[in-house]
Design an enzyme around this catalytic site. Structure first.
Site, PDB file in Angstrom:
ATOM      1  N   HIS A  49       6.167   9.589   7.501  1.00 43.94           N
ATOM      2  CA  HIS A  49       6.939   9.866   6.285  1.00 43.94           C
ATOM      3  C   HIS A  49       8.215  10.634   6.598  1.00 43.94           C
ATOM      4  O   HIS A  49       9.107  10.730   5.740  1.00 43.94           O
ATOM      5  CB  HIS A  49       6.081  10.653   5.287  1.00 43.94           C
ATOM      6  CG  HIS A  49       6.267  10.212   3.867  1.00 43.94           C
ATOM      7  ND1 HIS A  49       7.479   9.754   3.388  1.00 43.94           N
ATOM      8  CD2 HIS A  49       5.415  10.151   2.823  1.00 43.94           C
ATOM      9  CE1 HIS A  49       7.355   9.429   2.105  1.00 43.94           C
ATOM     10  NE2 HIS A  49       6.123   9.659   1.742  1.00 43.94           N
ATOM     11  N   ASP A  70       6.585 -12.483   5.647  1.00 41.22           N
ATOM     12  CA  ASP A  70       6.040 -13.692   6.266  1.00 41.22           C
ATOM     13  C   ASP A  70       6.438 -13.735   7.742  1.00 41.22           C
ATOM     14  O   ASP A  70       7.610 -13.870   8.071  1.00 41.22           O
ATOM     15  CB  ASP A  70       6.582 -14.916   5.520  1.00 41.22           C
ATOM     16  CG  ASP A  70       6.070 -16.227   6.085  1.00 41.22           C
ATOM     17  OD1 ASP A  70       5.305 -16.214   7.065  1.00 41.22           O
ATOM     18  OD2 ASP A  70       6.468 -17.275   5.542  1.00 41.22           O
TER      19      ASP A  70
END
Length: 465
Positions: free
Chosen positions: A188, A404
Protein backbone atom coordinates in the site's frame (compact mmCIF):
# COMPACT_ATOMS: atom_id res chain seq x y z
CA UNK A 1 15.87 -11.62 -15.14
CA UNK A 2 15.46 -14.06 -12.27
CA UNK A 3 17.37 -14.20 -8.99
CA UNK A 4 17.92 -16.30 -5.93
CA UNK A 5 17.33 -13.87 -3.08
CA UNK A 6 15.42 -14.59 0.12
CA UNK A 7 11.65 -14.26 -0.08
CA UNK A 8 8.69 -15.26 2.06
CA UNK A 9 10.99 -16.65 4.74
CA UNK A 10 12.55 -19.19 2.33
CA UNK A 11 15.40 -19.16 -0.19
CA UNK A 12 14.17 -18.78 -3.74
CA UNK A 13 15.55 -19.64 -7.11
CA UNK A 14 14.32 -23.19 -7.67
CA UNK A 15 11.76 -25.85 -6.96
CA UNK A 16 10.46 -26.13 -3.42
CA UNK A 17 7.58 -27.86 -1.67
CA UNK A 18 5.39 -26.20 0.93
CA UNK A 19 1.84 -27.39 1.46
CA UNK A 20 -1.18 -25.66 2.97
CA UNK A 21 -4.13 -27.86 3.89
CA UNK A 22 -7.66 -27.05 4.90
CA UNK A 23 -10.41 -29.50 5.71
CA UNK A 24 -13.98 -29.00 4.61
CA UNK A 25 -16.95 -29.71 6.86
CA UNK A 26 -17.49 -33.02 5.07
CA UNK A 27 -14.00 -34.10 6.02
CA UNK A 28 -12.21 -34.10 2.65
CA UNK A 29 -8.85 -32.37 2.47
CA UNK A 30 -7.99 -29.67 -0.03
CA UNK A 31 -4.33 -28.84 -0.50
CA UNK A 32 -2.28 -26.01 -1.95
CA UNK A 33 1.27 -27.13 -2.64
CA UNK A 34 3.86 -24.47 -3.39
CA UNK A 35 6.26 -26.00 -5.90
CA UNK A 36 8.29 -23.06 -7.17
CA UNK A 37 9.52 -19.68 -5.92
CA UNK A 38 11.62 -17.06 -7.62
CA UNK A 39 12.44 -13.37 -7.81
CA UNK A 40 11.38 -11.60 -11.01
CA UNK A 41 13.45 -8.55 -11.86
CA UNK A 42 12.73 -5.82 -14.45
CA UNK A 43 13.69 -6.81 -17.99
CA UNK A 44 15.65 -3.56 -18.32
CA UNK A 45 17.54 -1.68 -15.59
CA UNK A 46 15.83 1.38 -14.13
CA UNK A 47 17.50 4.60 -15.37
CA UNK A 48 19.73 6.30 -12.83
CA UNK A 49 17.58 9.46 -12.62
CA UNK A 50 14.55 7.36 -11.55
CA UNK A 51 16.35 5.35 -8.90
CA UNK A 52 15.11 7.39 -5.93
CA UNK A 53 11.37 7.96 -5.71
CA UNK A 54 10.09 10.31 -3.02
CA UNK A 55 6.86 9.29 -1.34
CA UNK A 56 3.95 11.71 -1.33
CA UNK A 57 2.23 12.55 1.94
CA UNK A 58 -0.54 10.09 1.02
CA UNK A 59 2.02 7.30 0.52
CA UNK A 60 3.51 8.17 3.91
CA UNK A 61 0.15 7.98 5.64
CA UNK A 62 -0.74 4.50 4.43
CA UNK A 63 0.41 1.57 6.56
CA UNK A 64 3.03 -0.89 5.39
CA UNK A 65 0.54 -3.65 4.53
CA UNK A 66 -0.49 -5.39 1.31
CA UNK A 67 -3.49 -4.70 -0.90
CA UNK A 68 -4.83 -8.11 -1.99
CA UNK A 69 -6.10 -8.97 -5.46
CA UNK A 70 -7.35 -12.34 -6.66
CA UNK A 71 -8.23 -13.11 -10.29
CA UNK A 72 -9.94 -16.40 -11.20
CA UNK A 73 -9.53 -17.75 -14.76
CA UNK A 74 -11.43 -20.91 -15.73
CA UNK A 75 -9.97 -23.48 -18.11
CA UNK A 76 -11.47 -23.08 -21.57
CA UNK A 77 -8.88 -25.32 -23.23
CA UNK A 78 -10.49 -28.63 -24.15
CA UNK A 79 -7.09 -30.19 -24.73
CA UNK A 80 -5.90 -29.50 -21.21
CA UNK A 81 -5.84 -33.11 -20.09
CA UNK A 82 -3.83 -34.10 -23.16
CA UNK A 83 -1.08 -31.63 -22.35
CA UNK A 84 -1.60 -30.61 -18.74
CA UNK A 85 2.02 -30.00 -17.83
CA UNK A 86 2.84 -28.18 -21.07
CA UNK A 87 -0.07 -25.79 -20.61
CA UNK A 88 0.99 -24.99 -17.04
CA UNK A 89 4.58 -24.49 -18.15
CA UNK A 90 3.48 -22.26 -21.04
CA UNK A 91 1.34 -20.01 -18.82
CA UNK A 92 3.99 -19.91 -16.11
CA UNK A 93 6.63 -18.80 -18.60
CA UNK A 94 4.33 -16.13 -20.02
CA UNK A 95 3.42 -14.76 -16.58
CA UNK A 96 7.06 -14.46 -15.52
CA UNK A 97 8.28 -12.92 -18.77
CA UNK A 98 5.48 -10.36 -18.96
CA UNK A 99 5.84 -9.55 -15.26
CA UNK A 100 9.51 -8.80 -15.84
CA UNK A 101 8.62 -6.41 -18.65
CA UNK A 102 5.81 -4.78 -16.64
CA UNK A 103 8.24 -4.10 -13.80
CA UNK A 104 10.32 -2.02 -16.19
CA UNK A 105 7.37 0.36 -16.52
CA UNK A 106 6.22 0.09 -12.90
CA UNK A 107 9.73 0.13 -11.52
CA UNK A 108 8.91 1.15 -7.88
CA UNK A 109 7.35 -2.30 -7.40
CA UNK A 110 10.84 -3.77 -7.84
CA UNK A 111 12.42 -1.56 -5.19
CA UNK A 112 12.77 -1.26 -1.41
CA UNK A 113 11.61 1.26 1.16
CA UNK A 114 13.98 3.79 2.66
CA UNK A 115 12.37 4.58 6.00
CA UNK A 116 9.04 6.27 5.28
CA UNK A 117 10.43 8.85 2.90
CA UNK A 118 11.29 7.18 -0.40
CA UNK A 119 11.62 4.00 -2.43
CA UNK A 120 15.01 2.90 -3.66
CA UNK A 121 14.19 1.68 -7.18
CA UNK A 122 17.14 -0.73 -7.29
CA UNK A 123 15.59 -3.52 -9.41
CA UNK A 124 15.51 -5.84 -6.40
CA UNK A 125 12.49 -7.51 -7.99
CA UNK A 126 9.10 -8.97 -7.18
CA UNK A 127 8.35 -12.33 -5.55
CA UNK A 128 6.80 -15.00 -7.75
CA UNK A 129 5.31 -18.23 -6.39
CA UNK A 130 3.62 -21.16 -8.14
CA UNK A 131 1.28 -23.59 -6.43
CA UNK A 132 -0.85 -26.61 -7.33
CA UNK A 133 -4.36 -26.96 -5.90
CA UNK A 134 -5.67 -30.54 -5.66
CA UNK A 135 -9.26 -29.76 -6.60
CA UNK A 136 -11.20 -28.21 -9.47
CA UNK A 137 -11.79 -24.48 -9.29
CA UNK A 138 -15.54 -25.09 -9.14
CA UNK A 139 -15.16 -26.59 -5.67
CA UNK A 140 -14.12 -23.18 -4.35
CA UNK A 141 -16.44 -21.09 -6.52
CA UNK A 142 -19.55 -23.08 -5.63
CA UNK A 143 -19.23 -21.92 -2.03
CA UNK A 144 -16.57 -19.24 -1.60
CA UNK A 145 -15.01 -19.09 1.86
CA UNK A 146 -12.71 -16.29 2.98
CA UNK A 147 -10.36 -18.62 4.81
CA UNK A 148 -9.77 -20.55 1.57
CA UNK A 149 -9.47 -17.48 -0.66
CA UNK A 150 -6.76 -16.06 1.59
CA UNK A 151 -4.71 -19.22 1.05
CA UNK A 152 -4.50 -18.33 -2.65
CA UNK A 153 -2.80 -15.00 -1.90
CA UNK A 154 1.00 -14.73 -1.73
CA UNK A 155 1.04 -13.26 1.78
CA UNK A 156 -1.24 -12.38 4.67
CA UNK A 157 -2.82 -8.94 4.60
CA UNK A 158 -0.96 -7.49 7.58
CA UNK A 159 2.49 -8.54 6.37
CA UNK A 160 5.04 -5.78 5.83
CA UNK A 161 7.99 -5.38 3.51
CA UNK A 162 10.22 -6.30 6.47
CA UNK A 163 8.41 -9.66 6.59
CA UNK A 164 8.53 -10.48 2.89
CA UNK A 165 11.44 -8.41 1.46
CA UNK A 166 9.25 -7.32 -1.46
CA UNK A 167 6.83 -4.57 -2.47
CA UNK A 168 5.02 -6.84 -4.94
CA UNK A 169 4.24 -10.53 -4.57
CA UNK A 170 2.50 -12.80 -7.09
CA UNK A 171 1.12 -16.32 -6.59
CA UNK A 172 -0.08 -18.41 -9.54
CA UNK A 173 -2.41 -21.16 -8.31
CA UNK A 174 -2.99 -23.93 -10.87
CA UNK A 175 -6.07 -26.10 -10.25
CA UNK A 176 -6.36 -29.72 -11.30
CA UNK A 177 -9.06 -28.76 -13.83
CA UNK A 178 -6.68 -26.39 -15.60
CA UNK A 179 -8.12 -23.24 -14.04
CA UNK A 180 -5.80 -20.56 -12.71
CA UNK A 181 -6.15 -18.10 -9.84
CA UNK A 182 -3.59 -15.29 -9.77
CA UNK A 183 -3.08 -13.79 -6.32
CA UNK A 184 -1.33 -10.43 -5.99
CA UNK A 185 -0.07 -8.66 -2.88
CA UNK A 186 0.70 -5.01 -3.61
CA UNK A 187 2.35 -2.81 -0.99
CA UNK A 188 0.00 0.00 0.00
CA UNK A 189 3.02 2.29 0.18
CA UNK A 190 3.34 1.98 -3.61
CA UNK A 191 -0.22 1.78 -4.82
CA UNK A 192 -3.91 2.23 -4.16
CA UNK A 193 -6.60 0.38 -6.13
CA UNK A 194 -6.31 2.78 -9.08
CA UNK A 195 -2.56 2.22 -9.44
CA UNK A 196 -2.94 -1.53 -8.93
CA UNK A 197 -5.52 -1.63 -11.74
CA UNK A 198 -3.11 0.25 -14.01
CA UNK A 199 -0.33 -2.20 -13.20
CA UNK A 200 -2.41 -5.34 -13.79
CA UNK A 201 -3.75 -3.88 -17.06
CA UNK A 202 -0.20 -3.19 -18.21
CA UNK A 203 1.02 -6.65 -17.19
CA UNK A 204 -1.85 -8.38 -18.98
CA UNK A 205 -1.47 -6.22 -22.12
CA UNK A 206 2.21 -7.19 -22.33
CA UNK A 207 1.30 -10.87 -21.92
CA UNK A 208 -1.19 -10.59 -24.81
CA UNK A 209 1.45 -8.97 -26.98
CA UNK A 210 -0.52 -5.74 -27.29
CA UNK A 211 0.92 -3.14 -29.65
CA UNK A 212 -1.00 -0.32 -27.98
CA UNK A 213 0.33 -0.52 -24.44
CA UNK A 214 1.54 3.07 -24.38
CA UNK A 215 -1.94 4.24 -25.36
CA UNK A 216 -3.37 2.93 -22.11
CA UNK A 217 -0.53 2.83 -19.59
CA UNK A 218 1.02 5.79 -17.83
CA UNK A 219 4.66 6.59 -18.43
CA UNK A 220 7.19 5.91 -15.62
CA UNK A 221 7.70 9.58 -14.74
CA UNK A 222 4.08 9.72 -13.56
CA UNK A 223 5.26 8.11 -10.34
CA UNK A 224 7.15 11.26 -9.34
CA UNK A 225 4.35 13.75 -9.92
CA UNK A 226 2.29 12.95 -6.81
CA UNK A 227 5.19 13.81 -4.49
CA UNK A 228 5.59 17.21 -6.20
CA UNK A 229 1.87 18.02 -5.90
CA UNK A 230 1.50 16.57 -2.39
CA UNK A 231 4.91 16.91 -0.71
CA UNK A 232 5.72 14.62 2.17
CA UNK A 233 5.51 15.77 5.75
CA UNK A 234 8.81 15.72 7.62
CA UNK A 235 7.59 14.20 10.89
CA UNK A 236 6.27 11.17 8.94
CA UNK A 237 9.65 10.51 7.33
CA UNK A 238 10.64 7.79 9.74
CA UNK A 239 9.45 4.30 10.54
CA UNK A 240 5.85 4.43 11.73
CA UNK A 241 4.39 2.11 14.38
CA UNK A 242 3.10 -1.17 13.01
CA UNK A 243 -0.62 -1.18 12.30
CA UNK A 244 -2.53 -3.04 14.97
CA UNK A 245 -5.70 -4.79 13.88
CA UNK A 246 -8.60 -5.35 16.30
CA UNK A 247 -8.43 -8.82 17.82
CA UNK A 248 -12.15 -9.27 18.44
CA UNK A 249 -13.84 -12.36 17.04
CA UNK A 250 -15.22 -11.29 13.68
CA UNK A 251 -16.82 -12.99 10.74
CA UNK A 252 -16.87 -12.00 7.07
CA UNK A 253 -19.84 -12.58 4.78
CA UNK A 254 -20.38 -11.96 1.08
CA UNK A 255 -23.59 -10.31 -0.14
CA UNK A 256 -24.47 -10.02 -3.83
CA UNK A 257 -26.86 -7.36 -5.16
CA UNK A 258 -27.99 -8.01 -8.74
CA UNK A 259 -28.99 -5.26 -11.15
CA UNK A 260 -32.75 -5.55 -10.61
CA UNK A 261 -32.42 -5.35 -6.82
CA UNK A 262 -30.12 -2.34 -7.06
CA UNK A 263 -32.63 -0.63 -9.36
CA UNK A 264 -35.37 -1.21 -6.77
CA UNK A 265 -33.09 0.08 -4.00
CA UNK A 266 -32.23 3.20 -6.00
CA UNK A 267 -35.92 3.87 -6.53
CA UNK A 268 -36.49 3.57 -2.79
CA UNK A 269 -33.62 5.94 -1.99
CA UNK A 270 -34.48 8.53 -4.63
CA UNK A 271 -35.51 11.90 -3.20
CA UNK A 272 -35.82 15.56 -4.10
CA UNK A 273 -32.43 16.11 -2.45
CA UNK A 274 -30.67 13.23 -4.19
CA UNK A 275 -32.15 12.35 -7.54
CA UNK A 276 -30.88 9.14 -9.11
CA UNK A 277 -28.48 8.02 -6.33
CA UNK A 278 -25.54 5.86 -7.38
CA UNK A 279 -25.31 2.11 -6.92
CA UNK A 280 -22.50 2.52 -4.40
CA UNK A 281 -24.47 5.07 -2.40
CA UNK A 282 -27.59 2.91 -2.02
CA UNK A 283 -25.75 -0.35 -1.27
CA UNK A 284 -23.48 1.37 1.26
CA UNK A 285 -26.45 3.04 2.92
CA UNK A 286 -28.44 -0.20 3.23
CA UNK A 287 -25.52 -2.13 4.70
CA UNK A 288 -24.70 0.70 7.12
CA UNK A 289 -28.33 0.86 8.25
CA UNK A 290 -28.55 -2.89 8.85
CA UNK A 291 -25.18 -3.01 10.63
CA UNK A 292 -26.26 -0.15 12.93
CA UNK A 293 -29.47 -1.98 13.77
CA UNK A 294 -27.57 -5.19 14.57
CA UNK A 295 -25.09 -3.38 16.83
CA UNK A 296 -27.75 -1.41 18.67
CA UNK A 297 -29.84 -4.53 19.21
CA UNK A 298 -26.92 -6.40 20.76
CA UNK A 299 -25.71 -3.47 22.87
CA UNK A 300 -29.18 -2.65 24.13
CA UNK A 301 -28.48 1.06 23.61
CA UNK A 302 -28.65 3.47 20.70
CA UNK A 303 -25.45 5.39 20.10
CA UNK A 304 -24.10 7.56 17.24
CA UNK A 305 -22.78 5.90 14.11
CA UNK A 306 -20.35 7.01 11.42
CA UNK A 307 -19.32 5.63 8.07
CA UNK A 308 -15.92 6.58 6.64
CA UNK A 309 -15.83 6.37 2.85
CA UNK A 310 -12.43 6.11 1.17
CA UNK A 311 -12.35 8.59 -1.73
CA UNK A 312 -10.28 8.49 -4.93
CA UNK A 313 -9.02 12.09 -4.85
CA UNK A 314 -8.12 11.98 -8.57
CA UNK A 315 -11.85 12.25 -9.28
CA UNK A 316 -12.37 15.49 -7.36
CA UNK A 317 -9.23 17.54 -8.07
CA UNK A 318 -9.65 20.24 -10.68
CA UNK A 319 -6.02 20.03 -11.80
CA UNK A 320 -5.60 17.92 -14.98
CA UNK A 321 -2.22 16.79 -13.61
CA UNK A 322 -4.01 14.73 -10.97
CA UNK A 323 -6.21 12.68 -13.28
CA UNK A 324 -3.78 9.82 -13.92
CA UNK A 325 -1.38 10.07 -11.00
CA UNK A 326 0.16 6.82 -9.78
CA UNK A 327 0.77 5.98 -6.13
CA UNK A 328 -1.78 6.68 -3.38
CA UNK A 329 -4.40 9.41 -3.62
CA UNK A 330 -7.05 8.41 -1.13
CA UNK A 331 -8.95 10.68 1.23
CA UNK A 332 -11.68 10.09 3.79
CA UNK A 333 -15.22 11.41 3.71
CA UNK A 334 -17.22 10.75 6.89
CA UNK A 335 -21.02 10.61 7.13
CA UNK A 336 -22.55 10.70 10.61
CA UNK A 337 -25.88 9.96 12.24
CA UNK A 338 -26.80 10.81 15.82
CA UNK A 339 -28.41 8.50 18.36
CA UNK A 340 -31.55 10.65 18.32
CA UNK A 341 -32.06 10.20 14.57
CA UNK A 342 -34.15 7.45 12.99
CA UNK A 343 -32.52 6.87 9.61
CA UNK A 344 -33.75 5.01 6.57
CA UNK A 345 -31.82 4.32 3.36
CA UNK A 346 -33.05 7.55 1.79
CA UNK A 347 -31.84 9.76 4.63
CA UNK A 348 -28.47 7.97 4.81
CA UNK A 349 -27.94 8.44 1.07
CA UNK A 350 -28.70 12.14 1.57
CA UNK A 351 -26.02 12.30 4.28
CA UNK A 352 -23.53 10.58 1.96
CA UNK A 353 -24.20 12.97 -0.89
CA UNK A 354 -24.04 16.08 1.31
CA UNK A 355 -20.69 15.10 2.83
CA UNK A 356 -19.24 14.17 -0.56
CA UNK A 357 -20.31 17.45 -2.17
CA UNK A 358 -18.76 19.40 0.70
CA UNK A 359 -15.59 17.31 0.39
CA UNK A 360 -15.33 18.19 -3.32
CA UNK A 361 -15.79 21.90 -2.65
CA UNK A 362 -13.28 21.89 0.21
CA UNK A 363 -10.52 19.98 -1.58
CA UNK A 364 -11.22 20.31 -5.31
CA UNK A 365 -8.49 22.93 -5.77
CA UNK A 366 -5.86 20.99 -3.84
CA UNK A 367 -4.95 19.40 -0.54
CA UNK A 368 -2.05 20.33 1.70
CA UNK A 369 0.04 17.82 3.59
CA UNK A 370 -1.44 19.07 6.85
CA UNK A 371 -4.98 18.59 5.52
CA UNK A 372 -4.15 15.08 4.37
CA UNK A 373 -2.85 14.29 7.85
CA UNK A 374 -6.09 15.65 9.31
CA UNK A 375 -8.08 13.04 7.34
CA UNK A 376 -6.39 10.22 9.16
CA UNK A 377 -5.99 12.04 12.47
CA UNK A 378 -9.77 12.50 12.54
CA UNK A 379 -10.18 8.86 11.53
CA UNK A 380 -8.06 7.80 14.51
CA UNK A 381 -10.23 9.89 16.82
CA UNK A 382 -13.39 8.32 15.37
CA UNK A 383 -12.08 4.85 16.11
CA UNK A 384 -11.57 5.72 19.78
CA UNK A 385 -14.89 7.43 20.43
CA UNK A 386 -17.94 5.71 21.89
CA UNK A 387 -19.61 5.37 18.48
CA UNK A 388 -20.23 2.65 15.93
CA UNK A 389 -17.66 3.34 13.23
CA UNK A 390 -17.79 1.60 9.85
CA UNK A 391 -15.48 1.92 6.87
CA UNK A 392 -16.30 1.50 3.19
CA UNK A 393 -13.95 0.99 0.25
CA UNK A 394 -15.35 0.70 -3.26
CA UNK A 395 -13.46 -0.84 -6.18
CA UNK A 396 -16.48 -0.49 -8.46
CA UNK A 397 -15.62 0.67 -11.99
CA UNK A 398 -11.95 -0.23 -11.70
CA UNK A 399 -11.29 -2.47 -14.74
CA UNK A 400 -10.13 -5.62 -12.95
CA UNK A 401 -12.62 -7.72 -14.92
CA UNK A 402 -10.83 -6.61 -18.12
CA UNK A 403 -7.46 -8.09 -17.11
CA UNK A 404 -6.86 -10.61 -19.90
CA UNK A 405 -3.46 -12.30 -20.13
CA UNK A 406 -4.41 -14.10 -23.32
CA UNK A 407 -6.69 -16.81 -21.97
CA UNK A 408 -9.80 -14.67 -21.45
CA UNK A 409 -11.15 -12.27 -18.86
CA UNK A 410 -11.52 -13.26 -15.18
CA UNK A 411 -14.55 -15.27 -14.17
CA UNK A 412 -14.45 -13.75 -10.69
CA UNK A 413 -12.55 -10.99 -8.88
CA UNK A 414 -13.46 -11.08 -5.17
CA UNK A 415 -12.70 -8.11 -2.91
CA UNK A 416 -10.91 -9.68 0.06
CA UNK A 417 -10.95 -8.05 3.47
CA UNK A 418 -11.48 -9.31 6.98
CA UNK A 419 -11.01 -6.23 9.18
CA UNK A 420 -13.68 -5.35 11.73
CA UNK A 421 -16.54 -3.13 10.48
CA UNK A 422 -15.12 -2.99 6.95
CA UNK A 423 -17.42 -2.89 3.92
CA UNK A 424 -15.74 -3.72 0.59
CA UNK A 425 -17.60 -3.23 -2.69
CA UNK A 426 -16.77 -4.71 -6.10
CA UNK A 427 -18.65 -4.94 -9.39
CA UNK A 428 -20.15 -8.23 -10.42
CA UNK A 429 -18.73 -9.70 -13.61
CA UNK A 430 -21.49 -8.24 -15.80
CA UNK A 431 -20.80 -4.76 -14.41
CA UNK A 432 -24.45 -4.32 -13.43
CA UNK A 433 -24.48 -5.65 -9.85
CA UNK A 434 -22.35 -5.25 -6.73
CA UNK A 435 -20.65 -7.77 -4.47
CA UNK A 436 -20.21 -6.61 -0.89
CA UNK A 437 -17.80 -8.19 1.57
CA UNK A 438 -18.69 -7.25 5.14
CA UNK A 439 -16.83 -8.02 8.37
CA UNK A 440 -18.55 -7.65 11.74
CA UNK A 441 -18.36 -9.05 15.23
CA UNK A 442 -19.90 -12.51 15.29
CA UNK A 443 -22.93 -11.46 17.33
CA UNK A 444 -23.60 -8.49 15.03
CA UNK A 445 -23.30 -10.63 11.89
CA UNK A 446 -25.77 -13.14 13.33
CA UNK A 447 -28.32 -10.34 13.57
CA UNK A 448 -27.48 -8.76 10.22
CA UNK A 449 -27.64 -11.89 8.08
CA UNK A 450 -31.22 -12.48 9.21
CA UNK A 451 -32.26 -8.87 8.53
CA UNK A 452 -35.33 -9.11 6.28
CA UNK A 453 -34.74 -5.75 4.60
CA UNK A 454 -31.18 -6.69 3.63
CA UNK A 455 -32.22 -10.15 2.42
CA UNK A 456 -34.92 -8.62 0.22
CA UNK A 457 -32.16 -7.00 -1.85
CA UNK A 458 -29.11 -9.24 -1.44
CA UNK A 459 -28.20 -12.92 -1.74
CA UNK A 460 -25.86 -14.33 0.91
CA UNK A 461 -22.77 -15.92 -0.63
CA UNK A 462 -24.38 -17.41 -3.76
CA UNK A 463 -22.28 -19.66 -6.03
CA UNK A 464 -20.03 -17.73 -8.41
CA UNK A 465 -20.64 -20.14 -11.29
Amino acid sequence: MYGDSVCLYMKLGGVCHETQVWREKMGSEMKIQVIYKDTIRPSLPTPHHLRNLSLSVFDQLFPDIYVPLLLFYPNDNNKYFEGKHSLVAERSKLLKKSLSEALTRFYPYAGNFQHNASICCNDHGAAYVEARVNCPMSKILNKPELVILKQLLPTVLDSSQADTCYLLLVKANFFECGGLAIGVGSSHKVADAYTLSKFTSCWAAIARGSNTITDHIELPDKFGVAASLFPQVHFLSSLQPALEFPQEKCITKRFVFDASKIAALKSKADSATVENPTCVEVVSALIWKCAMEASRSNLGVVRPSELSQFVNIRKILVSPLAENLLGNLVGLCVAKTEASEVDDVQSLVTKFRKEMEEFKVRYGNGISGEEACEFYKEYGHLMKRDVDNYNCSSWCRFPFYEVDFGWGKPLWVPHIGGLKNLILLMDTRDGEGIEASLTLKEEDMAKLESNKELLSYASVNPPVI
